[in-house]
Design an enzyme around this catalytic site. Sequence first.
Site, short mmCIF file in Angstrom:
data_model
loop_
_atom_site.label_atom_id
_atom_site.label_comp_id
_atom_site.label_asym_id
_atom_site.label_seq_id
_atom_site.Cartn_x
_atom_site.Cartn_y
_atom_site.Cartn_z
N GLU A 46 0.68 -1.17 -0.15
CA GLU A 46 -0.21 0.00 -0.04
C GLU A 46 0.82 1.17 0.11
O GLU A 46 0.52 2.25 -0.70
CB GLU A 46 -1.09 -0.05 1.28
N GLU B 198 -4.20 -9.03 3.71
CA GLU B 198 -5.05 -8.74 4.75
C GLU B 198 -6.19 -9.52 4.94
O GLU B 198 -6.49 -9.85 6.26
CB GLU B 198 -5.53 -7.18 4.71
#
Length: 267
Positions: free
Chosen positions: A121, A141
């Site tokens: 990210e 995630e």
Amino acid sequence: MSVADLAPETLTLEMVDEHVLLVTLDRPDVRNALNTQMGFDLRDLWVELYRDAGEVRCVVLTGRGDKAFCAGGDLKERNGMTDAEWRRQHALFEQMVKAQLDCPVPIVAAVNGAAFAGGLEIVLGCDFAYAAPTARFALTEVTLGIIPGAAGTQNLPRAVGLRRAKEIILTGRPFTAEDALAWGAVNRICADGTLLDEALDTARAIAGNAPISVRQAKKSINASEMMDLKNGYDFEIEAYNRTVPTEDRLEGVRAFNEKRKPVYKGR
């Protein structure tokens, strides 16, 4: 305060020449994992570059060592956190992400190894990325009971397309540098041993251009994803007009006619 006054605990900051700042994520013992202190350090860096970039015209962001750019959130630090503690930490990471996205200075990622979860990210929050051949990527995630929370669900589809982003995020599977290049997550795979040199060369090329123009162009490009063509073009013209009264605009035309390299002052 200026960037030179920052004293981050988890980052190394180095002005490699007059206008290029090399930022290294520097927790190699834990694969440069993102902990609370790194959240503070990155947030403060991006905020300072927004407030007063000084002589910095381009940033190269990389990780220490040859194993990992950033392995994601530090799960050892997070182990045992209460819900309230987790949310407080994540609020800091949200500030970090927003500050990175707002940074007016171009940021080039040099992905030297694994960029997983929050590490990917951070890469996606940069303006573009180069990668080593051994780099690997993943948004893991959902395998940990959460979802990407550092703009991954927003930036990844913009980079690789909606359907590919769904496959990457919903499976949590790692993918290679070759995949990342083919899908648009990185711009270039650099030969062994050349990653940082190539990223710095590109940063120097950016830093050699008129800094006001570069920042206005970045702002306009980013706005294009949030507007239709007509409104986006109106935004572009506003950004363009901010460059017209600058000394750098006069210097660029003068240097062209005098057949020399322009010397831009950022004013």
